[in-house]
Design a protein around this motif. Structure first.
Motif, PDB file in Angstrom:
ATOM      1  N   THR A  94     105.526  19.537   0.519  1.00 33.55           N
ATOM      2  CA  THR A  94     104.268  19.610   1.277  1.00 33.55           C
ATOM      3  C   THR A  94     103.107  19.990   0.366  1.00 33.55           C
ATOM      4  O   THR A  94     103.281  20.637  -0.666  1.00 33.55           O
ATOM      5  CB  THR A  94     104.375  20.663   2.402  1.00 33.55           C
ATOM      6  N   GLU A  95     101.921  19.592   0.786  1.00 28.81           N
ATOM      7  CA  GLU A  95     100.719  19.905   0.022  1.00 28.81           C
ATOM      8  C   GLU A  95     100.451  21.404   0.024  1.00 28.81           C
ATOM      9  O   GLU A  95     100.017  21.974  -0.970  1.00 28.81           O
ATOM     10  CB  GLU A  95      99.522  19.169   0.644  1.00 28.81           C
ATOM     11  N   LYS A  96     100.743  22.082   1.152  1.00 32.19           N
ATOM     12  CA  LYS A  96     100.487  23.508   1.268  1.00 32.19           C
ATOM     13  C   LYS A  96     101.304  24.309   0.253  1.00 32.19           C
ATOM     14  O   LYS A  96     100.816  25.258  -0.345  1.00 32.19           O
ATOM     15  CB  LYS A  96     100.817  23.984   2.686  1.00 32.19           C
ATOM     16  N   ASP A  97     102.567  23.921   0.079  1.00 32.68           N
ATOM     17  CA  ASP A  97     103.465  24.672  -0.805  1.00 32.68           C
ATOM     18  C   ASP A  97     103.866  23.856  -2.022  1.00 32.68           C
ATOM     19  O   ASP A  97     104.982  23.986  -2.533  1.00 32.68           O
ATOM     20  CB  ASP A  97     104.720  25.091  -0.029  1.00 32.68           C
ATOM     21  N   LYS A  98     102.967  23.018  -2.534  1.00 30.10           N
ATOM     22  CA  LYS A  98     103.312  22.159  -3.665  1.00 30.10           C
ATOM     23  C   LYS A  98     103.610  22.956  -4.936  1.00 30.10           C
ATOM     24  O   LYS A  98     104.222  22.423  -5.867  1.00 30.10           O
ATOM     25  CB  LYS A  98     102.171  21.172  -3.922  1.00 30.10           C
ATOM     26  N   ASN A  99     103.208  24.229  -4.978  1.00 27.38           N
ATOM     27  CA  ASN A  99     103.467  25.068  -6.153  1.00 27.38           C
ATOM     28  C   ASN A  99     104.794  25.828  -6.045  1.00 27.38           C
ATOM     29  O   ASN A  99     105.145  26.589  -6.942  1.00 27.38           O
ATOM     30  CB  ASN A  99     102.335  26.078  -6.346  1.00 27.38           C
ATOM     31  N   VAL A 100     105.503  25.646  -4.936  1.00 26.41           N
ATOM     32  CA  VAL A 100     106.745  26.384  -4.703  1.00 26.41           C
ATOM     33  C   VAL A 100     107.947  25.517  -5.087  1.00 26.41           C
ATOM     34  O   VAL A 100     107.992  24.323  -4.769  1.00 26.41           O
ATOM     35  CB  VAL A 100     106.834  26.813  -3.225  1.00 26.41           C
ATOM     36  N   PHE A 101     108.932  26.113  -5.777  1.00 31.46           N
ATOM     37  CA  PHE A 101     110.183  25.415  -6.071  1.00 31.46           C
ATOM     38  C   PHE A 101     111.336  26.386  -5.943  1.00 31.46           C
ATOM     39  O   PHE A 101     111.152  27.602  -5.959  1.00 31.46           O
ATOM     40  CB  PHE A 101     110.141  24.778  -7.467  1.00 31.46           C
ATOM     41  N   ILE A 102     112.528  25.828  -5.766  1.00 32.08           N
ATOM     42  CA  ILE A 102     113.726  26.654  -5.650  1.00 32.08           C
ATOM     43  C   ILE A 102     114.719  26.298  -6.750  1.00 32.08           C
ATOM     44  O   ILE A 102     114.762  25.153  -7.218  1.00 32.08           O
ATOM     45  CB  ILE A 102     114.381  26.519  -4.265  1.00 32.08           C
ATOM     46  N   VAL A 103     115.467  27.287  -7.148  1.00 28.87           N
ATOM     47  CA  VAL A 103     116.569  27.110  -8.100  1.00 28.87           C
ATOM     48  C   VAL A 103     117.832  27.577  -7.380  1.00 28.87           C
ATOM     49  O   VAL A 103     117.857  28.692  -6.844  1.00 28.87           O
ATOM     50  CB  VAL A 103     116.330  27.933  -9.382  1.00 28.87           C
ATOM     51  N   TYR A 104     118.868  26.717  -7.315  1.00 27.64           N
ATOM     52  CA  TYR A 104     120.045  27.075  -6.532  1.00 27.64           C
ATOM     53  C   TYR A 104     121.302  26.960  -7.371  1.00 27.64           C
ATOM     54  O   TYR A 104     121.397  26.178  -8.310  1.00 27.64           O
ATOM     55  CB  TYR A 104     120.139  26.204  -5.279  1.00 27.64           C
ATOM     56  N   ASP A 105     122.260  27.824  -7.016  1.00 31.87           N
ATOM     57  CA  ASP A 105     123.604  27.704  -7.558  1.00 31.87           C
ATOM     58  C   ASP A 105     124.553  27.606  -6.371  1.00 31.87           C
ATOM     59  O   ASP A 105     124.127  27.272  -5.250  1.00 31.87           O
ATOM     60  CB  ASP A 105     123.929  28.880  -8.483  1.00 31.87           C
ATOM     61  N   ALA A 106     125.823  27.928  -6.551  1.00 31.86           N
ATOM     62  CA  ALA A 106     126.794  27.733  -5.481  1.00 31.86           C
ATOM     63  C   ALA A 106     126.604  28.729  -4.344  1.00 31.86           C
ATOM     64  O   ALA A 106     127.063  28.457  -3.223  1.00 31.86           O
ATOM     65  CB  ALA A 106     128.214  27.841  -6.053  1.00 31.86           C
ATOM     66  N   GLN A 107     125.948  29.856  -4.569  1.00 28.21           N
ATOM     67  CA  GLN A 107     125.866  30.904  -3.550  1.00 28.21           C
ATOM     68  C   GLN A 107     124.444  31.304  -3.158  1.00 28.21           C
ATOM     69  O   GLN A 107     124.228  31.798  -2.054  1.00 28.21           O
ATOM     70  CB  GLN A 107     126.589  32.160  -4.068  1.00 28.21           C
ATOM     71  N   THR A 108     123.519  31.071  -4.053  1.00 25.86           N
ATOM     72  CA  THR A 108     122.167  31.642  -3.836  1.00 25.86           C
ATOM     73  C   THR A 108     121.076  30.611  -4.118  1.00 25.86           C
ATOM     74  O   THR A 108     121.212  29.788  -5.024  1.00 25.86           O
ATOM     75  CB  THR A 108     121.953  32.861  -4.740  1.00 25.86           C
ATOM     76  N   ILE A 109     120.008  30.713  -3.338  1.00 31.09           N
ATOM     77  CA  ILE A 109     118.784  29.949  -3.598  1.00 31.09           C
ATOM     78  C   ILE A 109     117.701  30.946  -3.996  1.00 31.09           C
ATOM     79  O   ILE A 109     117.423  31.888  -3.254  1.00 31.09           O
ATOM     80  CB  ILE A 109     118.325  29.161  -2.361  1.00 31.09           C
ATOM     81  N   SER A 110     117.109  30.750  -5.175  1.00 27.46           N
ATOM     82  CA  SER A 110     116.008  31.598  -5.629  1.00 27.46           C
ATOM     83  C   SER A 110     114.704  30.833  -5.478  1.00 27.46           C
ATOM     84  O   SER A 110     114.606  29.676  -5.888  1.00 27.46           O
ATOM     85  CB  SER A 110     116.208  31.997  -7.095  1.00 27.46           C
ATOM     86  N   THR A 111     113.694  31.508  -4.869  1.00 28.49           N
ATOM     87  CA  THR A 111     112.387  30.883  -4.616  1.00 28.49           C
ATOM     88  C   THR A 111     111.380  31.362  -5.654  1.00 28.49           C
ATOM     89  O   THR A 111     111.288  32.556  -5.941  1.00 28.49           O
ATOM     90  CB  THR A 111     111.877  31.228  -3.215  1.00 28.49           C
ATOM     91  N   TYR A 112     110.620  30.402  -6.213  1.00 27.16           N
ATOM     92  CA  TYR A 112     109.593  30.716  -7.210  1.00 27.16           C
ATOM     93  C   TYR A 112     108.277  30.076  -6.792  1.00 27.16           C
ATOM     94  O   TYR A 112     108.253  29.087  -6.037  1.00 27.16           O
ATOM     95  CB  TYR A 112     109.989  30.173  -8.589  1.00 27.16           C
ATOM     96  N   ILE A 113     107.200  30.614  -7.317  1.00 25.11           N
ATOM     97  CA  ILE A 113     105.885  29.989  -7.137  1.00 25.11           C
ATOM     98  C   ILE A 113     105.224  29.877  -8.495  1.00 25.11           C
ATOM     99  O   ILE A 113     105.313  30.792  -9.333  1.00 25.11           O
ATOM    100  CB  ILE A 113     104.990  30.784  -6.157  1.00 25.11           C
ATOM    101  N   TYR A 114     104.593  28.734  -8.726  1.00 30.10           N
ATOM    102  CA  TYR A 114     103.887  28.470  -9.974  1.00 30.10           C
ATOM    103  C   TYR A 114     102.386  28.571  -9.700  1.00 30.10           C
ATOM    104  O   TYR A 114     101.854  27.871  -8.830  1.00 30.10           O
ATOM    105  CB  TYR A 114     104.243  27.073 -10.485  1.00 30.10           C
ATOM    106  N   ILE A 115     101.719  29.489 -10.409  1.00 26.86           N
ATOM    107  CA  ILE A 115     100.270  29.684 -10.226  1.00 26.86           C
ATOM    108  C   ILE A 115      99.591  29.322 -11.542  1.00 26.86           C
ATOM    109  O   ILE A 115      99.751  30.023 -12.550  1.00 26.86           O
ATOM    110  CB  ILE A 115      99.954  31.133  -9.841  1.00 26.86           C
ATOM    111  N   ARG A 116      98.882  28.225 -11.538  1.00 19.48           N
ATOM    112  CA  ARG A 116      98.263  27.746 -12.776  1.00 19.48           C
ATOM    113  C   ARG A 116      97.124  28.647 -13.218  1.00 19.48           C
ATOM    114  O   ARG A 116      97.020  29.018 -14.387  1.00 19.48           O
ATOM    115  CB  ARG A 116      97.739  26.319 -12.581  1.00 19.48           C
TER     116      ARG A 116
END
Length: 897
Positions: A119-141
């Motif tokens: 989405t345009e609102k959260d275009k700076n947000v990405f997730i990194v996942y493994d078998a058990q956990t999803i980690s949420t990150y935000i990129y601020i230029r």
């Protein structure tokens, strides 16, 4: 045909694209991962290449050579930010635009994949996942500390579930059964909120995700200033000055709004970050950023504003050497304030020798004088302080320093020269130099000095001079003592005690009058001096009991001592049959039941005992007791002695007890009775007073009260507008009264006669004929004055004519047109408030109120009357045009904002 041509052209293009082959690399490597966006092919290699290939131009656009092999790459939807993971399991975000690599903090070594939000609102947000956990990150230029990658949280992942898509914080998962499932990230606010959800938590999540607009909506619900400020500071940390400005405007922080408006259009990024760091209170960072910016002088200005003169001095030596002298002066002043006089003296001397500026050098010289005296160099300090050009302030400061080190003679001289005669006289008193004190006394205002000097005068027998000096020192006791004992001026002493109420002076005066045999005066001053035992003794000896009660009520009413003395006197009056005096004493002693009992006994069978009834109303209002109120109402209605009292007393009781509903009904009854009796002014006065009291207490005026007031006030307005030759307006007002002529039985014929005359003048021929014909009836015709009879008959003979149409104006509630003199809207069914200047209904866009009675008016009409020298037509108070400059809106007055 044109469509077919376009189709063929697109087909040919597709064939051309299909025929393209990927360009062969000049070097041999293995592609380790690739990803395809709408416009780009992005791939990595075992040699550390990260390449972006443009599909439109079919050429390589950018290349970055990493220091180790790249295992995988994950671009966002536009391909402008790419998460890469190298062979060491280190992760970065690569931005092709500036060929920059930024490491990702707290990255899991067991990561399987990465997804960017779609989405345009959260275009700076990405997730990194493994078998058990999803980690949420935000990129601020753009952030205060540069580009920032921040971990927002972790979300547990079910067994054998695999993330496919991230959309607005919602992860779509592939489950072991082959179905799809949804999972909301812990860092996001669910799209459907349940009642009771924690708004504070949601606010924190919105701020962390840089969803500032959503965060502002939550802040408006919470309505907490601290939350607004936290949101504004978060926006500033991402350099979003415009949004922070919006937030500070929302909370009305004028200072911050003006500050942010000054930096809103700053283009240099370092300079902008410096200003923001300064606003957020990180001054060291602000200084660093200012020095790296295009305007490094801001660092110096900031330190000066913070009064950090030592740091400012260091910056000034490199950035602005010409500012060094003034900063040295400020630094010296600061050092002097904290007591570092030696260092301050050094800086004063340096500042003075560095620049040729008279005012600057004068300040330096004054500083040298003060610090020299502080350091014990009296010769140098006094030399400067006694120079002709030295200011009075410097001399005073030097005198204070000299006095602190017991140099009293030098201090006295400088106090005198500086014009501080109180301090100079005090210094000479400590030196016992009475001659100098006497010379300075006419210029002295300190009471202590006058008191000391007065004692010296009294000891020398100069009683008049001593009285004058004691008076200037506000020593009332000694003034009264000398007036009575030495100067034989008792009347002067009486005036002083009555003004000051000094207890000791009053006791002295009471003893004096008792010696002279003036027991009334002696009793008065014994009461003032709170000498109860002596007053009772004198009262019993002289029989001045009633005078004593009056004096206690006057002097001690409301105090415990006064209540006690009044209770005992009330009992005495009650036993003596003086019930009115007993009631007054009980009332002032707060014994309301006993007071009312005596007052009812006084008023019973004596309907003319108005004083007792008025006092009884005050007693019941003060007691605020329903039982007592009912007892008084029974008396007023005649149930006690068969003599009903005037309804005005019931009305007065209701108002005193703040029973406004009953008071309003009674006001209408009284007003109607006064109308029947022809007392229109009194009727108007009762209605206006009631309405003002309701308004002052935030209560709504009843429709019955408002309707009757509009009618009575319309009649009062007629005379004003006839005088001003506003005959059409007067006629309309009289028609309103004539339509309710039954309420004016005492003057029916004169009112109808005036109605016909004014309608005739205003060309309202039909109305004039109607009421003229009514007057020709037998019951009215004989009562018409002879001078009007022929004219009225003439109006009837001419027959019916037509009235000119009444103009309309918009309803203040719904804006639909309503006849000007109609006080109800047929469209919205609202009663319309009337204008106190014209009797018309008010206008929303031309609205005001009288500043005294707070009744509404048409602004332009009210001002016109004031310009003609008229008072407020309703309350008859003087209103100035300056008071009418305050604009009041219709909606705010009637609570619609």
């Amino acid at each position: 045909m044109q469509t077919e041509k376009i189709d063929r052209t697109e087909g040919e293009r597709d064939e051309e694209k299909e025929s393209h082959t990927f360009p062969e690399a000049a070097e041999t490597f293995t592609v380790t991962s690739h990803a395809l966006t709408t416009d780009f092919l992005i791939y990595s290699s075992d040699l550390g290449h990260i390449r972006v290939f443009g599909l439109e131009d079919w050429t390589q656009l950018t290349e970055y050579k990493h220091d180790s092999a790249v295992r995988s790459c994950y671009p966002d939807t536009t391909g402008t930010r790419i998460v890469i993971i190298d062979a060491k399991m280190d992760s970065y975000i690569y931005t092709p635009m500036d060929n920059c690599l930024k490491p990702i903090p707290d990255f899991s070594e067991s990561a399987i994949g990465v997804l960017w939000d779609q989405t345009e609102k959260d275009k700076n947000v990405f997730i990194v996942y493994d078998a058990q956990t999803i980690s949420t990150y935000i990129y601020i230029r753009d952030a205060l500390d540069g580009t920032e990658i921040r971990k927002l949280g972790e979300t547990k992942l079910g067994i054998d579930q695999y993330p496919l898509v991230l959309h607005n914080g919602l992860v779509i998962l592939h489950t072991p059964g082959g179905k799809l499932a949804n999972l909301v990230l812990s860092s996001h606010v669910p799209s459907i909120l349940k009642s009771g959800d924690n708004l504070k938590t949601n606010l924190a999540k919105h701020i962390a995700l840089n969803r500032f607009t959503d965060a502002l909506s939550v802040c408006m619900i919470l309505n907490n200033r601290e939350d607004y400020i936290a949101l504004a500071e978060a926006a500033l940390k991402t350099l979003d000055v415009a949004f922070a400005l919006k937030v500070y405007r929302q909370i009305g922080d004028v200072a911050m709004v003006m500050t942010l408006e000054n930096i809103l259009y700053v283009e240099n990024k370092k300079l902008l970050c410096g200003h923001i760091a300064e606003i957020l209170g990180d001054f060291d960072k602000a200084e660093k950023l200012f020095l790296e910016s295009s305007e490094p002088l801001n660092a110096l200005i900031m330190r000066q504003n913070l009064l950090q003169w030592d740091r400012a001095l260091k910056l000034a030596r490199t950035l602005a050497p010409e500012e060094v002298p003034s900063i040295s002066l400020e630094h010296a002043t600061q050092l002097e304030l904290i007591g570092d006089y030696g260092e301050a003296l050094v800086h004063y001397e340096r500042a003075m020798s560095a620049v040729e500026d008279e005012e600057h050098n004068l300040h330096c010289k004054e500083g040298i004088c003060r610090t020299s005296l502080r350091l014990g160099d009296f010769r140098r300090g006094l030399l400067i302080a006694n120079e002709p050009e030295a200011s009075d302030i410097l001399r005073f400061q030097a005198a204070v320093i000299l006095e602190s080190v017991k140099k009293m003679n030098e201090a006295a001289v400088l106090y005198d020269k500086s014009g501080n005669f109180d301090k100079a006289a005090a210094a000479y008193i400590s030196l016992k130099n009475w001659k100098k004190v006497g010379e300075l006394l006419p210029k002295v205002s300190d009471p202590k000095i006058y008191r000391q000097y007065a004692k010296a005068q009294e000891s020398d027998g100069d009683y008049l001079g001593a009285v004058e000096s004691y008076a200037k020192s506000a020593d009332v006791e000694n003034v009264v003592r000398l007036c009575v004992d030495k100067l034989n001026q008792p009347q002067k002493a009486v005036n002083i005690v009555e003004q000051t109420r000094n207890i000791h002076a009053a006791k002295t005066l009471a003893r004096h009058f008792e010696k002279l045999g003036d027991f009334s005066s002696a009793l008065k001053f014994l009461v003032i001096s709170r000498s109860e035992n002596e007053a009772l003794r004198l009262c019993k000896e002289t029989g001045l009991v009633e005078l004593y009660a009056a004096l206690i009520t006057q002097e001690l009413g409301g105090s415990e001592e006064g209540e006690r003395q009044l209770s005992s006197l009330a009992l005495h009056f009650e036993q003596s049959g003086k019930l009115m005096l007993a009631a007054k004493c009980y009332f002032h002693a707060a014994q309301f039941n006993k007071a009312l009992k005596n007052l009812i006994q006084v008023a019973r069978g004596n309907s003319a005992e108005e004083e007792a009834i008025i006092l009884a109303i005050e007693v019941v209002a003060a007691a605020n007791d329903d039982v007592m109120a009912n007892q008084l109402i029974e008396l007023l209605l005649g149930e006690v002695d068969g003599e009903p009292r005037d309804p005005k007393f019931v009305f007065r009781l209701y108002r005193a007890r703040k029973q406004y509903k009953e008071a309003s009904k009674t006001a209408v009854i009284i007003s109607n009775e006064e109308l029947v009796n022809g007392n229109y002014s009194l009727s108007h006065q009762v209605l206006v007073g009631m309405c003002m009291e309701l308004h002052d207490n935030g209560l709504q005026v009843t429709s019955e009260l408002s309707s009757l007031l509009s009618l009575v006030h319309s009649y009062r307005l007629v005379r004003l507008h006839v005088k001003l030759s506003n005959h059409l307006l007067a006629a309309r007002l009289l028609l309103r009264v004539a339509d309710n002529i039954s309420k004016f039985p005492a003057h029916t014929v004169p009112i109808l006669t005036s109605t016909v005359i004014e309608c005739h003048r205003a060309e309202l021929k039909h109305s004039a004929f109607t009421y003229a014909a009514m007057l020709m009836k037998h019951e009215y015709k004989n009562k018409i004055e002879n001078k009007y009879l022929k004219k009225l008959e003439g109006v009837v003979r001419k027959g019916r004519g037509a009235d000119i149409n009444e103009e309309s104006s918009p309803c203040p509630h719904c804006s639909q047109p309503v006849p000007e003199f109609k006080l109800a809207c047929n469209n919205c069914n609202n009663s319309l408030p009337f204008c106190i200047a014209t009797g018309k209904h008010v206008l929303k866009e031309d609205f005001t109120v009288c500043p005294n009675c707070q009744f509404p008016a048409i602004r332009s009409e009210f001002i016109r009357l004031l310009e003609m020298g008229e008072k407020c037509p309703l309350c008859s108070s003087e209103v100035t045009l300056d008071e009418m400059r305050v604009h009041i809106s219709f909606d705010s007055y009637y609570g619609k904002d």
